[in-house]
Write an enzyme that holds these catalytic residues in place. Structure first.
Site, PDB file in Angstrom:
ATOM      1  CG  HIS A  78      25.516  40.143 -14.432  1.00 19.90           C
ATOM      2  ND1 HIS A  78      24.425  38.627 -14.809  1.00 19.90           N
ATOM      3  CD2 HIS A  78      25.686  40.621 -15.614  1.00 19.90           C
ATOM      4  CE1 HIS A  78      24.305  39.482 -15.996  1.00 19.90           C
ATOM      5  NE2 HIS A  78      25.098  39.957 -16.704  1.00 19.90           N
ATOM      6  CG  ASP A  81      25.786  33.373 -12.268  1.00 18.88           C
ATOM      7  OD1 ASP A  81      25.404  32.662 -12.207  1.00 18.88           O
ATOM      8  OD2 ASP A  81      25.285  34.618 -13.378  1.00 18.88           O
TER       9      ASP A  81
END
Length: 104
Positions: A78, A81
């Site tokens: 995450h 990203d």
């Protein structure tokens, strides 16, 4: 590097990348209002946040390059990203701010 350490680095990257994203969007609004000095300052602040996120990322990569097993973490994915989308946003902001400058 254990899972908790990897997860902590992931949270660190998310936080820095999120702060950078917010500053970049604020910079775009400043440029839209012809506040170009403010926009440039916000971009610089965003760059500092991105540099801090990159340091955390580099720490992880260095550990892996040394042969250390790195635990899997969704939080780290995450964070990666967030960092990559923020880097893309930064590139776009440069161009959009320049367009606002030309239009004023």
């Amino acid at each position: 590097m254990n899972r908790d350490e990897v997860q902590l680095l992931g949270f660190e990257i998310v936080a820095y990348a999120g702060d950078a994203r917010s500053k970049l969007l604020e910079a775009l609004n400043a440029a839209k209002d012809s506040e170009f000095d403010k926009a440039e300052q916000l971009v610089e602040e965003a760059n500092e946040c991105i540099a801090n996120a990159h340091k955390a990322q580099t720490n992880l990569l260095a550990q892996e390059a040394k042969g250390e097993d790195i635990a899997y973490s969704i939080t780290m994915i995450h964070g990666q990203d967030h960092l990559m989308t923020t880097l893309l946003l930064k590139d776009l902001m440069k161009h959009l701010i320049e367009l606002y400058k030309k239009g004023s």
